[in-house]
Every structure is written in C-alpha cells, then in structure tokens.
Design an enzyme around this catalytic site. Sequence first.
Site, PDB file in Angstrom:
ATOM      1  N   ASP A 212      45.420  44.531  42.542  1.00  0.00           N
ATOM      2  CA  ASP A 212      45.288  45.762  41.976  1.00  0.00           C
ATOM      3  C   ASP A 212      44.655  45.371  40.633  1.00  0.00           C
ATOM      4  OD1 ASP A 212      45.593  48.538  41.474  1.00  0.00           O
ATOM      5  OD2 ASP A 212      46.880  47.975  39.836  1.00  0.00           O
ATOM      6  N   GLU A 274      47.640  26.573  49.922  1.00  0.00           N
ATOM      7  CA  GLU A 274      48.426  25.203  50.553  1.00  0.00           C
ATOM      8  C   GLU A 274      49.202  25.894  51.784  1.00  0.00           C
ATOM      9  OE1 GLU A 274      51.572  25.338  47.687  1.00  0.00           O
ATOM     10  OE2 GLU A 274      50.434  24.602  45.972  1.00  0.00           O
TER      11      GLU A 274
HETATM   12  C1  NOJ Z   1      44.327  51.063  41.058  1.00  0.00           C
HETATM   13  C2  NOJ Z   1      45.149  51.258  42.550  1.00  0.00           C
HETATM   14  O1  NOJ Z   1      44.365  52.104  42.989  1.00  0.00           O
HETATM   15  C3  NOJ Z   1      45.530  53.594  41.011  1.00  0.00           C
HETATM   16  O2  NOJ Z   1      46.092  53.811  42.860  1.00  0.00           O
HETATM   17  C4  NOJ Z   1      46.155  52.280  40.333  1.00  0.00           C
HETATM   18  O3  NOJ Z   1      46.616  54.349  39.656  1.00  0.00           O
HETATM   19  C5  NOJ Z   1      45.993  52.119  39.647  1.00  0.00           C
HETATM   20  N1  NOJ Z   1      45.134  51.285  40.261  1.00  0.00           N
HETATM   21  C6  NOJ Z   1      46.887  51.283  38.310  1.00  0.00           C
HETATM   22  O4  NOJ Z   1      47.675  50.504  38.952  1.00  0.00           O
END
Ligand code: NOJ
Length: 564
Positions: A212, A274
């Site tokens: 993310d 790994e």
């Molecule tokens: C990207 C994620 O896809 C989204 O749903 C989220 O709100 C933001 N990052 C923050 O984590």
Amino acid sequence: MTISNPNPHTASADWWRQALVYQIYPRSFMDANGDGIGDLVGITSKIPYLKELGIDAIWLSPFYPSALKDGGYDVADYRDVDPKIGTLADFDDMTAACKAAGIKVIVDIVPNHSSDDHEWFQAALKAGPGSPERSRYMFRDGLGPNKDQPPADWECIFGGPAWEPVGDGQYYLHLFDASQPDLNWDHPEVRADFIKTFRFWADRGVSGFRIDVAHACAKKIDDFLGPANPHTKEEIATLCHQMLEGTLDEDAHPYLDRNEVFDIYREWRKVFNEYDPPLTAVAEAWVSSKRKPLYASADGLGQAFSFDMLMSQFDPVAFKQIIVDSLADAAKSGSSTTWVFSNHDVVRHATRHALADDGGYHETSRKYLLNKGVGPEADLALGLRRATAATMMILALPGSAYIYQGEELGLFEVADLPAEERQDPTFFRKPGVDVGRDGCRIAMPWEAEGKNMGFGPGKRPHLEQPEGYRALAVDVEDKDPRSTLNLYRKALGLRHELQCAEELEWLSDDKEVIHFKRPNGWEVLVNFGEEARAIPAGRKVALASSDLVDGAVPTDTAVWLVPA
Ligand code: NOJ
C-alpha cells in the site's frame, strides 16, 4: 499434508508474470457468520466459485484487526485477523483450501501508517514528547509560543489538515485519515517489525504482497518545515503534481517518491528471496512512468501497478499508447506489467464508461457522481459493453491482470447511498467534493432471491446491495450463457493459452481499432469505431465480448481470434 497444484500456471516461480489476480475486499465478499460483515470462512466457502472462474491468485485487502475507519487500511495489529472477519485458524483453512484449488494468496501490507489503535501509537501518546515511543511515528512540536499551531498547513490526501494535535504541544503527521498516523521508516524497530510481518504471513503460506502507498514510506520532512524553509500546502501540492508528471528533481518532495524508499525494498527483497519460490510483491505507487521501473526492479518489489488504464477514457489511441508505454516501463526493470480497470478505490469501470463524460480520471468521475449522480444521460448498457470489451483487451495482453470482485458480474457503482450509510473517510473529509469509495464496496450479490442476496444468513450487509443487483446475482448469471459472468469464465479459461511468451505484435495502425497478435498465434481485435470490422481472413472467433453483427465485429466490441 502436501497438496499437488492443480493449476500448472501457478506452479512455476514466474507464476506472477502473467497471473490473473482476483481482488477480494473481505468485508463485502461473503458473510458466513451472519454479522453483516464478510469474513474468511465466507471466502473459503466461495473457493469453488473462484476456481471455476479460472483465477490464478487472490489478493485480499486488509483483514487485520481494525476499527475500519479506512476500510481496514487502518491496521491495529499486522499479525492477526480482525475478530469481525475471523481467526488465524480461519486464515490457515482458507490458505489450505486455496492451495488445494491451485490458487495463490496475496495479502495487503500497509507500511506507511498504522491505526491509531496500534499498541505503538497508544504507547507513543502515553509516553509524551521526546520519548523513544514517539520516535516510531512522525511527531513534531507545534509552532508558536504555546506550540498550538501545526508544524505546517499541509493537507492530507483524504482532505483537511495532515497534522493532528495530541494536546501536549506536539502534532503527528498523517497522510490519510487522522486515525492513520504515519510511521517513521528511519526507525530500526519499524523496519524490523515489518520483516517479522512478512515472514509471519509467508510462513502461513502466503505467496506475495500488495504494498500500500509504496511511494510514501521514506520521508525527510524537516528540510521542508520550520522557519528556515517553510513549505505551504500549495507548494507541496505543486511538488506532488510535478512528481506525477515526472518533472520534479529527485528527492525534492518531503514524503513522496524519495530514493531512500528503495533501500527499504532492497532489504525486503532479500527476505522475499529466501523463500522458494521467492515471494512476490506489487507496489501501489502513484509515480511518474519514468520512476515506476525503480519500484518494479528485481532487487526491489518486483512489480508495480500500472493505473493508466483506469485513468483513461475509452479511447483506442489512449489505450494503445498506454499499452506501449506500460510494456516498455516493465521491460526496463525486467518485470511484467499489471493491467487493472477496477479496484476498491475507483468507480467501477462499467459505470465510469457509462457516464456522460466517459470516466476519465477516477476522482473526476467521483466528483461527477457526487454532483449529478449517474445522471439521466448515463447509458449503463453501453458502459458494460465498453467495460467488457476493454477487459477482454487487457486479459489478452502480456502481463498480469487484476480484476476486482463483482466486475465479473458487471456490477455497477452504487452512486446514491444515503450519507448515513457511507463509511469512507474521503466522503466526510472532503464534504461536497468527493462522493467517496463506498459505491464500489457494496456487498456481493450471490443469490437473487436469498436473504441479503445470499451475502449472509443474518444481519443486513454493512453496505447493502441495491435492488438493481438482483438481476446481476451469481445464481442468475450462472444460468445465463450470455451473462457477464460466463463471459469472464470463458475468457479466463482461454486466457491460460495466452500465458506464454510475453511478446506482442501490432497488426494495425488504424486509429479506431486495437489489433495485435500474441506468440501463440492468437489475435485480438477491439473495434472502437462506428462501422463494423470484418474478421481477418484465415481467422475465426474464439470469444467475443458482444454479439457479432452479420459476422463482423461491431462497435465497442473485442474479439479473440484463432486460426480458422
Ligand atoms: C491505498 C488503498 O488502496 C486505499 O484504500 C487506502 O485508503 C489508502 N491507500 C490508505 O491506506
């Protein structure tokens, strides 16, 4: 117990290069225990459905303990399952069932921020300014004699201030919701803890990770703060714009796309390698195309999402350029590209391409929905026709393809949720500006007539399906040979034939069609023009996204062609 892999396409170490990944948003997929929220047992119960669909892997959006202030991207504990969603034992059962079905499991890792409920953040609040506990996050002193002014006027991505006061003269940085404090990636404990998390899930049978906001972890904010060099929110916004355009000097943004981030990923890659086969990772990185290969490099994460398709209108010239550029970007790092039209953050593409302004950038279409709803001009049948044509195009391209739960049913975006039903913080933090993302996170309709449309046996779903989802329910589409579901099933089944060498040969310069050939001899023709196109000589149709008209390919239609 050793289970042999029934899907040869996921058996090699390179399985990810052309994999078909199905994104599950767990809260909205299937609710086995009837509490109104989807759960892991629910997912396990639907593995036969996923197997029949013909996918290679699932990617699970976060299922970790969370107050769900940002749909689970506010993680309170990275190494557990939210009791609302299940238990670690349920996770193990799900992984074993996936393995038996030849389906790999990818989980979402959220390294930029934790939840404010995370034990580290709670300890930081208690420990006070200057403490080691605070140093795991991005705390800074407030400005002014009473320290009651934020360190800067920066705005967070969800709208409103990015600095939150904690009442003792300090503020913490959050790029997203105030419940999502940013972690300090210069801190060795933060680094070590995520390695522990990767091993924890890998040792439980996970094959890869979706990372993310992969472009935001590394931060050097102090050069951009304070009396010596204050940067206003407008200046930060300009830097962000230039970063996305690719015109910003390296390391000129305080927290986006900085080079230090690659040190973190090199460290992770050593751990990933790994494992046998090595763990995969795909970066969610909103960066310019010239920087994307750095995220996708073999000594880094290995793959990065290409979001260009989901930001584009339904336009052959734009699509072709995106294909050429995305393949070239991926080749620079020896990676393969990723194709994606829909996910849990964007308006479903069947609706985007139905809007009078034809989708375009996903935030533009959210604004459109906020102001006009889907609108009387919207043509949902046209949107779906275009969406399936576009999807059949990407499914035939080299690279991996990501599909989002419900798109195989042709689900539309639910634009008219009442405010009291909405959950997404973007709706509340950007009032009157953003309709939020709840409309693509509605519960799956499994049965047209079943309780809660088959989503769960008890309480009403947390984001309940509208009446219009009945006709799109799985049990309805299952029986209809012409349904979107059966089109996806056929396409994903046939797609395995295309998971061969990754070359692509362009067969036409016609600006109204996209026509290319893959190394197994298959051709793909997508007609965007008004006039129908003849099937090329010596070819026959293996699959079409819409009915042919007098044996020709009509407008807004994709066909896969095999030697006659
Ligand atoms: C990207 C994620 O896809 C989204 O749903 C989220 O709100 C933001 N990052 C923050 O984590």
